[in-house]
Enzyme design. Structure first.
Site, short mmCIF file in Angstrom:
data_model
loop_
_atom_site.label_atom_id
_atom_site.label_comp_id
_atom_site.label_asym_id
_atom_site.label_seq_id
_atom_site.Cartn_x
_atom_site.Cartn_y
_atom_site.Cartn_z
N LYS A 1 -0.20 -19.03 8.21
CA LYS A 1 -1.55 -19.13 9.51
C LYS A 1 -0.82 -17.51 9.50
O LYS A 1 -0.64 -16.84 9.84
CB LYS A 1 -0.57 -19.72 10.62
CG LYS A 1 0.94 -19.32 10.97
CD LYS A 1 0.99 -20.01 12.72
CE LYS A 1 0.54 -19.24 13.55
NZ LYS A 1 2.00 -18.74 14.40
N ASP B 1 -1.68 -20.06 18.77
CA ASP B 1 -0.48 -19.69 18.15
C ASP B 1 0.42 -21.01 17.75
O ASP B 1 1.02 -21.06 16.70
CB ASP B 1 0.19 -19.21 19.37
CG ASP B 1 1.05 -17.73 18.33
OD1 ASP B 1 1.34 -17.44 16.71
OD2 ASP B 1 2.35 -18.01 19.68
N HIS C 1 2.16 -25.92 14.52
CA HIS C 1 3.44 -26.32 15.01
C HIS C 1 4.00 -27.15 15.74
O HIS C 1 4.23 -28.49 15.69
CB HIS C 1 4.74 -24.72 15.58
CG HIS C 1 4.53 -23.56 14.53
ND1 HIS C 1 4.31 -23.84 13.50
CD2 HIS C 1 4.51 -22.40 15.16
CE1 HIS C 1 3.98 -22.08 13.20
NE2 HIS C 1 4.46 -21.77 13.88
N LYS D 1 12.13 -26.14 8.64
CA LYS D 1 13.19 -25.78 9.91
C LYS D 1 13.57 -28.02 9.61
O LYS D 1 13.59 -29.07 9.35
CB LYS D 1 12.81 -26.10 11.03
CG LYS D 1 12.15 -24.87 11.47
CD LYS D 1 12.38 -24.62 13.46
CE LYS D 1 11.64 -23.57 13.48
NZ LYS D 1 12.25 -22.29 13.55
N LYS E 1 6.14 -18.25 26.38
CA LYS E 1 6.56 -17.10 25.99
C LYS E 1 6.92 -16.46 27.40
O LYS E 1 6.63 -17.02 28.98
CB LYS E 1 5.69 -16.33 25.76
CG LYS E 1 5.16 -16.45 24.04
CD LYS E 1 5.22 -15.65 23.31
CE LYS E 1 5.00 -15.56 21.86
NZ LYS E 1 5.88 -16.17 20.66
N ARG F 1 0.80 -1.03 0.06
CA ARG F 1 0.08 -0.15 0.17
C ARG F 1 1.16 1.08 0.07
O ARG F 1 -0.02 2.02 -0.61
CB ARG F 1 -0.90 0.16 1.47
CG ARG F 1 -2.19 -0.88 1.22
CD ARG F 1 -2.62 -1.70 2.32
NE ARG F 1 -3.24 -0.38 2.48
CZ ARG F 1 -4.31 -0.15 4.07
NH1 ARG F 1 -3.56 -1.21 4.82
NH2 ARG F 1 -4.94 0.49 4.40
N ASP G 1 3.30 -23.77 7.44
CA ASP G 1 4.07 -24.24 9.02
C ASP G 1 5.42 -23.41 9.22
O ASP G 1 5.95 -24.76 8.49
CB ASP G 1 3.49 -25.81 9.63
CG ASP G 1 3.79 -25.67 10.40
OD1 ASP G 1 4.61 -25.08 11.19
OD2 ASP G 1 2.66 -26.48 11.58
N HIS G 2 5.88 -23.23 9.67
CA HIS G 2 7.21 -22.64 8.94
C HIS G 2 7.82 -23.53 10.02
O HIS G 2 9.32 -24.05 9.56
CB HIS G 2 7.42 -21.11 8.82
CG HIS G 2 7.40 -21.28 10.57
ND1 HIS G 2 6.61 -20.64 11.28
CD2 HIS G 2 9.06 -21.20 11.48
CE1 HIS G 2 7.05 -20.25 12.50
NE2 HIS G 2 8.63 -20.93 12.87
N GLU H 1 10.27 -20.21 24.67
CA GLU H 1 10.93 -18.52 24.23
C GLU H 1 10.71 -18.18 25.63
O GLU H 1 9.91 -17.60 26.11
CB GLU H 1 9.90 -18.47 23.84
CG GLU H 1 9.46 -19.44 21.67
CD GLU H 1 8.20 -18.43 20.82
OE1 GLU H 1 9.13 -18.13 20.35
OE2 GLU H 1 7.07 -18.26 21.55
C1 BG6 Z 1 5.58 -17.78 15.48
C2 BG6 Z 1 3.83 -18.30 16.42
O1 BG6 Z 1 4.45 -18.51 13.79
O2 BG6 Z 1 6.01 -18.68 15.36
C3 BG6 Z 1 4.84 -16.83 17.10
O3 BG6 Z 1 3.43 -17.61 15.77
C4 BG6 Z 1 6.29 -17.64 18.23
O4 BG6 Z 1 4.59 -16.53 18.24
C5 BG6 Z 1 7.20 -18.68 16.44
O5 BG6 Z 1 7.16 -17.36 18.23
C6 BG6 Z 1 8.03 -19.39 16.51
O6 BG6 Z 1 9.20 -19.35 15.74
P1 BG6 Z 1 10.56 -20.36 15.27
O7 BG6 Z 1 11.12 -20.64 14.16
O8 BG6 Z 1 11.37 -18.82 15.87
O9 BG6 Z 1 10.85 -21.16 16.46
#
Ligand code: BG6
Length: 504
Positions: A156, A243, A248, A190, A348, A50, A185-186, A224
């Site tokens: 997501k 989340d 994950h 990994k 967290k 934008r 789903d990243h 985390e």
């Molecule tokens: C994301 C969450 O999908 O994954 C975050 O929304 C989280 O809250 C993150 O911190 C963690 O990803 P990674 O790759 O840092 O473990």
């Protein structure tokens, strides 16, 4: 290394090109794929945003992001200049059909210039409220008409609950084939997560004991140190369950618990994972409290620095009852896993940043050694360290050197950093290359997403029906609330985190 599957001439269109995801993750990943020559000769990234930016301003912004977030560190001038030639920007609203007509015209021009059909990756790097309208407009303009050449990518959160995920799936299926939809789903990209399949199914050693006869319990921890940072708005609608666990962590569980796939065909692998989700025991609303624990961080200390509590974070309700920690005990009702608890936890502002999976094996059936020899005895244990340390650690008993027969545990360690010198690609590099190549193995299929929501719905409902009255219930920098210890201690276990290196 040369790609086994050649990527045809490709355009990646990023909706949300001036956002954080593009800056931190997507462009650094595409840049690294470009350096490693995984991108085709005829290649263009078209950013749609934008903001009123020229191509040069957009490139400068991306350059800063690459310098900051690329795994290779600061971009070399030669590499950046070569990459920047493949990046264009267009100012456009995702709500405006003219934006999509512009993209269609650009693709036509590229087809002419490159002399053939162009592979299209249409990436929605936008907040979820825009998914529907982008999808509908892509459909309207016919950008994804060619089912083989066009793919849509969705980040997501995929829905907010079972109902909304079904709604979104139905809407997407009106426009696209399931084979065209890449739900990210990243975690699945990994390196250490992909290695779970290699470890289990490329070795004959572990699979025969990978079941209820030899495994006592499984633990998955994703903790985390970071808090919610500037994502308060989003996090207030999500919480730890939505989340981290819905996507994950349940995916990690599937990889650990699935049956061997017959082949590595995308649907075969995903079928085996869905089998696990379908076999997870679903809680009744009234028994949720026996299996699931929630927490929220209050103020505390992280590495010597005082940090705020969740309720004091920006954009967070001062009386928020959102969970920033969740722990769940699951059972899988099938032959392989009957009776084996799977303990999952995530939070967290925990004491450390670590993602690990622990397979705790059962004790030996008969102890032949005298009790003096085995004072320090522990059952076998396998820890898969996902991050930040990457490796696998197998614990077994050994005789201590000396004249007496004394046993104590020792660890065998596979450490990525020691075993491999080549850099490890970021999850998004793997995922983006797979999308360009049309391989959907590492992406969430519609039924997977819905099955994952389905299993969590009783917990979501139970927690929403009775908001916690004792939040915050853990201080930042701790291991989560006491109830999480109780959840596992009542079964006679404790949360295990092994040291990342051999320093014990
Ligand atoms: C994301 C969450 O999908 O994954 C975050 O929304 C989280 O809250 C993150 O911190 C963690 O990803 P990674 O790759 O840092 O473990």
């Amino acid at each position: 290394m040369e790609s086994a599957i050649k990527v045809p001439p490709t355009i990646i269109v990023i909706f949300g090109a001036t956002g954080d995801l593009t800056w931190r993750k997507l462009i650094p990943a595409i840049y690294n794929l470009h350096i490693d020559k995984w991108t085709p000769d005829n290649f263009l990234v078209l950013g749609i945003g934008r903001k009123d930016l020229t191509d040069a301003q957009f490139n400068k912004h991306l350059h800063e992001g690459v310098d900051k977030f690329s795994r290779r560190g600061k971009a070399k001038k030669k590499d950046w200049d070569a990459f920047a030639k493949c990046v264009n920007y267009h100012k456009g609203e995702v709500t405006d059909i003219a934006t999509y007509e512009y993209v269609a015209r650009q693709i036509k021009l590229l087809e002419k210039k490159w002399g053939g059909p162009v592979n299209r990756v249409l990436y929605m790097a936008v907040p979820p409220q825009y998914f529907e309208q982008i999808a509908v407009k892509i459909g309207k303009v016919g950008l994804a008409k060619d089912k083989k050449l066009s793919r849509v990518v969705i980040e997501k959160p995929f829905g907010h609950d079972l109902e909304s995920s079904k709604h979104l799936n139905n809407l997407l299926h009106n426009m696209f084939d399931e084979s065209q939809i890449y739900r990210i789903d990243h975690y699945l990209g990994k390196e250490t997560v992909q290695n779970i399949l290699a470890f289990r199914f490329a070795n004959a050693l572990f699979e025969p004991i990978w079941n209820r006869n030899y495994i006592d319990n499984v633990q998955i921890t994703v903790s985390e140190q970071l808090g919610v940072e500037n994502r308060g708005n989003y996090y207030e609608t999500a919480g730890a369950l939505r989340d981290m666990i819905q996507n994950h962590i349940l995916q990690l569980l599937c990889l650990i618990a699935m049956e061997p796939p017959v082949s590595f065909n995308a649907d075969e692998v995903r079928n085996r994972k869905v089998d696990v989700l379908n076999a997870l025991r679903k809680f009744k609303l009234e028994e949720v409290h026996k299996f699931a624990v929630r927490g929220q961080y209050g103020e505390g200390w992280i590495e010597g620095k005082k940090v705020k509590g969740y309720r004091q974070e920006p954009d967070v309700n001062k009386k928020s009852t959102k969970e920033t920690f969740a722990a769940i005990k699951f059972y899988i009702d099938n032959w392989r896993w009957q009776g084996v608890p799977f303990y999952l936890r995530t939070g967290k502002r925990m004491n450390e940043t670590i993602s690990a999976i622990t397979i705790q094996f059962s004790p030996v059936p008969h102890q032949s050694f005298p009790s003096e020899a085995t004072g320090n005895w522990q059952p076998n244990r396998l820890v898969m360290n996902i991050q930040p340390h990457m490796g696998i650690r197998l614990r077994f008993q050994a005789k201590r050197p000396g004249l007496e027969m004394l046993l104590s545990p020792v660890d065998m360690l596979f450490d990525y950093a020691e075993s491999y010198t080549s850099g490890t690609p970021e999850a998004y590099e793997t995922l983006l290359l797979d999308i360009m190549q049309g391989d959907s193995t590492l992406f969430m299929r519609a039924d997977q997403v819905e099955a994952a929501w389905d299993i969590l719905m009783p917990i979501i409902k139970a927690w929403e029906n009775s908001p916690s009255v004792n939040f915050p219930n853990y201080a930042a920098g701790m291991q989560g609330p006491e109830d999480a210890e109780a959840l596992i201690a009542k079964d006679g276990h404790n949360w295990i985190v092994m040291p990342p290196d051999n320093e014990e």
